[in-house]
Structures are given as structure tokens and as C-alpha cells.
Design a protein around this motif. Sequence first.
Motif, PDB file in Angstrom:
ATOM      1  N   MET A   1       2.993  -4.024   1.555  1.00 36.31           N
ATOM      2  CA  MET A   1       3.105  -2.903   0.635  1.00 36.31           C
ATOM      3  C   MET A   1       1.722  -2.572   0.075  1.00 36.31           C
ATOM      4  O   MET A   1       0.859  -3.436  -0.014  1.00 36.31           O
ATOM      5  CB  MET A   1       4.046  -3.235  -0.511  1.00 36.31           C
ATOM      6  N   ASN A   2       1.586  -1.329  -0.363  1.00 30.20           N
ATOM      7  CA  ASN A   2       0.318  -0.845  -0.880  1.00 30.20           C
ATOM      8  C   ASN A   2       0.521  -0.100  -2.193  1.00 30.20           C
ATOM      9  O   ASN A   2       1.644   0.275  -2.531  1.00 30.20           O
ATOM     10  CB  ASN A   2      -0.319   0.116   0.132  1.00 30.20           C
ATOM     11  N   VAL A   3      -0.581   0.155  -2.904  1.00 31.33           N
ATOM     12  CA  VAL A   3      -0.540   0.956  -4.118  1.00 31.33           C
ATOM     13  C   VAL A   3       0.083   2.312  -3.769  1.00 31.33           C
ATOM     14  O   VAL A   3      -0.272   2.924  -2.774  1.00 31.33           O
ATOM     15  CB  VAL A   3      -1.954   1.128  -4.714  1.00 31.33           C
ATOM     16  N   GLY A   4       1.042   2.730  -4.582  1.00 32.79           N
ATOM     17  CA  GLY A   4       1.749   3.988  -4.351  1.00 32.79           C
ATOM     18  C   GLY A   4       3.103   3.813  -3.689  1.00 32.79           C
ATOM     19  O   GLY A   4       3.950   4.705  -3.760  1.00 32.79           O
ATOM     20  N   ASP A   5       3.325   2.668  -3.041  1.00 35.44           N
ATOM     21  CA  ASP A   5       4.631   2.407  -2.424  1.00 35.44           C
ATOM     22  C   ASP A   5       5.665   2.218  -3.514  1.00 35.44           C
ATOM     23  O   ASP A   5       5.366   1.757  -4.616  1.00 35.44           O
ATOM     24  CB  ASP A   5       4.588   1.163  -1.538  1.00 35.44           C
ATOM     25  N   LYS A   6       6.913   2.563  -3.177  1.00 33.28           N
ATOM     26  CA  LYS A   6       7.995   2.505  -4.151  1.00 33.28           C
ATOM     27  C   LYS A   6       9.104   1.570  -3.678  1.00 33.28           C
ATOM     28  O   LYS A   6       9.325   1.430  -2.479  1.00 33.28           O
ATOM     29  CB  LYS A   6       8.575   3.904  -4.375  1.00 33.28           C
TER      30      LYS A   6
ATOM     31  N   THR B   1       6.953   1.826  -8.869  1.00 34.16           N
ATOM     32  CA  THR B   1       5.816   2.167  -8.021  1.00 34.16           C
ATOM     33  C   THR B   1       4.755   1.083  -8.128  1.00 34.16           C
ATOM     34  O   THR B   1       4.425   0.640  -9.226  1.00 34.16           O
ATOM     35  CB  THR B   1       5.212   3.528  -8.434  1.00 34.16           C
ATOM     36  N   ALA B   2       4.229   0.674  -6.970  1.00 35.75           N
ATOM     37  CA  ALA B   2       3.133  -0.298  -6.940  1.00 35.75           C
ATOM     38  C   ALA B   2       1.892   0.363  -7.536  1.00 35.75           C
ATOM     39  O   ALA B   2       1.446   1.407  -7.060  1.00 35.75           O
ATOM     40  CB  ALA B   2       2.873  -0.772  -5.519  1.00 35.75           C
ATOM     41  N   GLN B   3       1.325  -0.256  -8.577  1.00 31.48           N
ATOM     42  CA  GLN B   3       0.186   0.317  -9.299  1.00 31.48           C
ATOM     43  C   GLN B   3      -1.136  -0.374  -8.971  1.00 31.48           C
ATOM     44  O   GLN B   3      -2.179   0.267  -8.940  1.00 31.48           O
ATOM     45  CB  GLN B   3       0.430   0.228 -10.807  1.00 31.48           C
ATOM     46  N   VAL B   4      -1.103  -1.681  -8.755  1.00 34.44           N
ATOM     47  CA  VAL B   4      -2.328  -2.452  -8.516  1.00 34.44           C
ATOM     48  C   VAL B   4      -2.047  -3.495  -7.446  1.00 34.44           C
ATOM     49  O   VAL B   4      -1.037  -4.197  -7.496  1.00 34.44           O
ATOM     50  CB  VAL B   4      -2.811  -3.165  -9.804  1.00 34.44           C
ATOM     51  N   ASP B   5      -2.960  -3.606  -6.483  1.00 32.41           N
ATOM     52  CA  ASP B   5      -2.908  -4.659  -5.472  1.00 32.41           C
ATOM     53  C   ASP B   5      -3.869  -5.749  -5.912  1.00 32.41           C
ATOM     54  O   ASP B   5      -5.076  -5.539  -5.967  1.00 32.41           O
ATOM     55  CB  ASP B   5      -3.321  -4.101  -4.110  1.00 32.41           C
TER      56      ASP B   5
ATOM     57  N   GLY C   1      -1.675 -11.319  -2.408  1.00 36.38           N
ATOM     58  CA  GLY C   1      -0.249 -11.318  -2.163  1.00 36.38           C
ATOM     59  C   GLY C   1       0.571 -10.871  -3.353  1.00 36.38           C
ATOM     60  O   GLY C   1       1.797 -10.920  -3.325  1.00 36.38           O
ATOM     61  N   LEU C   2      -0.095 -10.424  -4.422  1.00 33.08           N
ATOM     62  CA  LEU C   2       0.602  -9.951  -5.617  1.00 33.08           C
ATOM     63  C   LEU C   2       0.388  -8.451  -5.801  1.00 33.08           C
ATOM     64  O   LEU C   2      -0.713  -7.944  -5.597  1.00 33.08           O
ATOM     65  CB  LEU C   2       0.090 -10.663  -6.868  1.00 33.08           C
ATOM     66  N   LEU C   3       1.444  -7.767  -6.184  1.00 36.46           N
ATOM     67  CA  LEU C   3       1.361  -6.355  -6.548  1.00 36.46           C
ATOM     68  C   LEU C   3       1.928  -6.191  -7.947  1.00 36.46           C
ATOM     69  O   LEU C   3       2.909  -6.858  -8.312  1.00 36.46           O
ATOM     70  CB  LEU C   3       2.176  -5.476  -5.593  1.00 36.46           C
ATOM     71  N   ILE C   4       1.316  -5.303  -8.730  1.00 37.61           N
ATOM     72  CA  ILE C   4       1.842  -4.964 -10.041  1.00 37.61           C
ATOM     73  C   ILE C   4       2.618  -3.657  -9.901  1.00 37.61           C
ATOM     74  O   ILE C   4       2.067  -2.654  -9.441  1.00 37.61           O
ATOM     75  CB  ILE C   4       0.727  -4.811 -11.087  1.00 37.61           C
ATOM     76  N   PHE C   5       3.894  -3.696 -10.274  1.00 38.56           N
ATOM     77  CA  PHE C   5       4.759  -2.527 -10.225  1.00 38.56           C
ATOM     78  C   PHE C   5       5.068  -2.064 -11.637  1.00 38.56           C
ATOM     79  O   PHE C   5       5.151  -2.865 -12.572  1.00 38.56           O
ATOM     80  CB  PHE C   5       6.099  -2.874  -9.555  1.00 38.56           C
ATOM     81  N   MET C   6       5.281  -0.750 -11.781  1.00 37.78           N
ATOM     82  CA  MET C   6       5.720  -0.200 -13.059  1.00 37.78           C
ATOM     83  C   MET C   6       6.946   0.671 -12.806  1.00 37.78           C
ATOM     84  O   MET C   6       6.994   1.412 -11.822  1.00 37.78           O
ATOM     85  CB  MET C   6       4.608   0.645 -13.684  1.00 37.78           C
TER      86      MET C   6
ATOM     87  N   ASP D   1      -5.641  -4.804 -15.582  1.00 38.19           N
ATOM     88  CA  ASP D   1      -5.974  -3.962 -14.439  1.00 38.19           C
ATOM     89  C   ASP D   1      -5.648  -2.505 -14.752  1.00 38.19           C
ATOM     90  O   ASP D   1      -4.597  -2.208 -15.330  1.00 38.19           O
ATOM     91  CB  ASP D   1      -5.165  -4.394 -13.212  1.00 38.19           C
ATOM     92  N   THR D   2      -6.534  -1.589 -14.365  1.00 36.27           N
ATOM     93  CA  THR D   2      -6.299  -0.172 -14.545  1.00 36.27           C
ATOM     94  C   THR D   2      -5.353   0.335 -13.460  1.00 36.27           C
ATOM     95  O   THR D   2      -5.505   0.005 -12.287  1.00 36.27           O
ATOM     96  CB  THR D   2      -7.632   0.603 -14.448  1.00 36.27           C
ATOM     97  N   PHE D   3      -4.371   1.124 -13.861  1.00 35.58           N
ATOM     98  CA  PHE D   3      -3.438   1.722 -12.915  1.00 35.58           C
ATOM     99  C   PHE D   3      -4.049   3.023 -12.400  1.00 35.58           C
ATOM    100  O   PHE D   3      -4.076   4.026 -13.096  1.00 35.58           O
ATOM    101  CB  PHE D   3      -2.091   1.997 -13.584  1.00 35.58           C
ATOM    102  N   GLU D   4      -4.513   3.000 -11.170  1.00 32.95           N
ATOM    103  CA  GLU D   4      -5.194   4.154 -10.577  1.00 32.95           C
ATOM    104  C   GLU D   4      -4.311   5.398 -10.511  1.00 32.95           C
ATOM    105  O   GLU D   4      -4.815   6.521 -10.494  1.00 32.95           O
ATOM    106  CB  GLU D   4      -5.670   3.796  -9.172  1.00 32.95           C
ATOM    107  N   LEU D   5      -3.010   5.210 -10.474  1.00 30.81           N
ATOM    108  CA  LEU D   5      -2.087   6.336 -10.362  1.00 30.81           C
ATOM    109  C   LEU D   5      -1.799   6.997 -11.704  1.00 30.81           C
ATOM    110  O   LEU D   5      -1.018   7.942 -11.781  1.00 30.81           O
ATOM    111  CB  LEU D   5      -0.778   5.874  -9.715  1.00 30.81           C
ATOM    112  N   MET D   6      -2.434   6.534 -12.778  1.00 30.93           N
ATOM    113  CA  MET D   6      -2.204   7.084 -14.119  1.00 30.93           C
ATOM    114  C   MET D   6      -3.426   7.849 -14.620  1.00 30.93           C
ATOM    115  O   MET D   6      -3.725   7.863 -15.811  1.00 30.93           O
ATOM    116  CB  MET D   6      -1.878   5.952 -15.104  1.00 30.93           C
TER     117      MET D   6
END
Length: 163
Positions: free
Chosen positions: A1-6, A20-24, A28-33, A105-110
Amino acid sequence: MNVGDKIGVTLSTLGTFTLTAQVDKSNGLLIFMFDDCIKSDVMNSTSDTFPGYVFSDLMLWLNNDFLFGEMPVDIRKKMVQIGIPSIEMIFGESDKNYESAEDQDTFELMTDAESRKSTDSYWLMNTKVDDETQYAIVNADGELDELSMLKTAGIRPVITMIV
């Protein structure tokens, strides 16, 4: 999965939501919001609590009732951390009027106000520097604002998961 994946998740009593994945985190960890608020509630139910998100009724609810009563087991097994976002995550930098949340971590999608909007104003974990009963929120316009911990705002959880 990548940033932007849902991913979709159906909570026990609160309904179905998209995250939505916000930070890679590159390990092996993703931050979702959550893309929307899951409900509205107060940060603290009384004014005689210790200041700060880590001592709040909201954090207690997220880490107990929400985690074990709402989250599906398959998602819960992959989770490393749960919380609410900070000013630094949503706006990309700290604000001198609020306590800083370290190592966020800054959420690039925000990057703009439109992307930060939700169906409701929602809580951030930062308290005001000069009044710890006031917390930062993202208002209906997607801008930084503040609200008393005894008032109601939306809850838009952030979860770190192993993917």
C-alpha cells in the motif's frame, strides 16, 4: 500500500468508514486517518482532569471502548497505535499558540483547507499554551481554531498499522 490508498472498515455500532493512508513510515508501517468524523464528543467530561490529550477522556475512550468495542479484529491485529491528529500532522508545522506535539509526521494529503474539511469540526491533540482547557480543532472551513475541552467536536482517529 502507498500514501493515498484507501481501506474500508465497518465499526460495530458507528457505521462504515473509509481510511486513507497519510504517511509511509518506510518500515512496513502506514499511518491512516479516517476520512470523516466517526462521532462527536467532548475531550474531557469534567474540568477537574489533568490537562493534555494523554490524560483526556477522549484518549481513554479511543484506547478502550473504541479499540476493543468498535474496531474489527482483523484491523486491530495490525494496529500499532491509535490517537487523534496533531497540528503538526494536519498543518505541517507547529503553531506558537499551542503546545507542540513532538516527532509528528506531516500528512502530505492535507496541504490545503479543502482537504482538511470533514462533516464536522474535529479535535486535534494540542492544547493552548496559555489555557490548557482549550484544544486545537480543525473547523468547518478546514482552518485551525480552538474549543473548550468541555464542548463537543468531531473525532477523526489516526491509526498506525502494519501493512
